[in-house]
Design a protein around this motif. Structure first.
Motif, PDB file in Angstrom:
ATOM      1  N   PHE A   1       0.892  -1.072   0.083  1.00 57.51           N
ATOM      2  CA  PHE A   1       0.301  -0.083   0.103  1.00 57.51           C
ATOM      3  C   PHE A   1       0.893   1.281  -0.061  1.00 57.51           C
TER       4      PHE A   1
ATOM      5  N   THR B   1       0.888   2.344  -4.041  1.00 60.74           N
ATOM      6  CA  THR B   1      -0.421   2.720  -3.641  1.00 60.74           C
ATOM      7  C   THR B   1      -1.483   2.611  -5.024  1.00 60.74           C
TER       8      THR B   1
ATOM      9  N   VAL C   1      -5.435   7.425  -7.162  1.00 61.66           N
ATOM     10  CA  VAL C   1      -5.161   7.034  -5.683  1.00 61.66           C
ATOM     11  C   VAL C   1      -6.134   8.336  -4.986  1.00 61.66           C
TER      12      VAL C   1
ATOM     13  N   LYS D   1      -6.780   6.065   3.172  1.00 60.67           N
ATOM     14  CA  LYS D   1      -6.536   4.741   3.258  1.00 60.67           C
ATOM     15  C   LYS D   1      -7.757   3.890   3.788  1.00 60.67           C
TER      16      LYS D   1
END
Length: 245
Positions: free
Chosen positions: A60, A64, A149, A160
């Motif tokens: 991650f 990402t 993202v 996240k």
């Protein structure tokens, strides 16, 4: 007396039941599990890395964009609906019999079915936070952002998902609540899980009662400790029983 009748009698006579569930609870809502023949880990994916790598904290942070490509395509099932198992558990809570649902799933279907006391060991796709300023974002924000993202509208930090990735610990407050409910349960029903995912599976050891019920299509390593084992569809079993209560 057959096994379903036996379970119905157990549920009838208890007002302190805890349910511990895994991916098998949601497969009946057409959400794939991880380790079965058609599961996420076995199915052919057009990715350069195995799911265990792509769902890790390190991946991650370092990759990402690739993480989100996999996550959006393989981990989110926004249109999934609760099945008979979810509704049966919500009904048992409404009847004052079920004290808590402890789940390894991240899909939010228990809440969608009406359950209010749900402990999500591995988090939820419906909660997302900026890693810099902790601003909250819902699932629609993640799915509708035009960027590869998702980024925070407040500080431009990376957003996240509030899901526990590989290499990340489970949240202590959720674990402590789960232990409390399991330790104090009269009846512990474990369903839709092979009990091979740790540390979550270790929670079963905290159960002090004698009525451990396992409902799973396949056998588990805990079968020798169970009071009752039903190797059938959890939705069919719980749905049928609750209708008769």
């Amino acid at each position: 007396m057959n096994k379903k009748e036996k379970l119905k009698d157990i549920i009838k006579s208890s007002s302190n039941i805890v349910f511990f569930g895994g991916a098998g609870v949601s497969t009946e809502s057409n959400i794939p599990d991880f380790r079965s023949e058609k599961g996420l880990y076995e199915a052919k994916n057009n990715y350069s890395y195995p799911p265990e790598i792509m769902l890790s904290h390190t991946f991650f942070i370092k990759n990402t964009e690739d993480f989100y490509d996999f996550y959006k395509n393989k981990m989110i099932y926004k249109d999934a609906n609760p099945n008979a198992a979810h509704y049966a558990l919500a009904k048992l809570e409404e009847m004052g019999k079920l004290k808590a649902v402890i789940t390894q799933n991240i899909d939010g279907l228990h809440q969608k079915a009406g359950s209010t006391k749900v402990l999500e060991l591995h988090g939820s796709v419906h909660r997302n936070y900026c890693i810099e300023c902790k601003e909250f974002y819902d699932l629609n924000y993640i799915l509708n952002t035009k960027e590869e993202v998702p980024r925070c509208e407040e500080c431009s930090g990376v957003v996240k998902p509030d899901v526990v990735l590989y290499e990340e610990p489970l949240k202590n407050d959720v674990i402590n609540q789960a232990i409390y409910y399991i330790e104090n349960a009269d009846v512990l029903i474990v369903g839709g899980t092979s009990l091979v995912v740790y540390p979550a599976a270790n929670l079963i050891h905290y159960y002090k009662g004698k009525k451990l019920i396992l409902i799973n299509k396949s056998s588990t390593s805990y079968d020798g400790n169970a009071y009752l084992i039903i190797n059938e569809s959890i939705g069919e079993v719980l749905g049928e029983i609750v209708k008769e209560l």
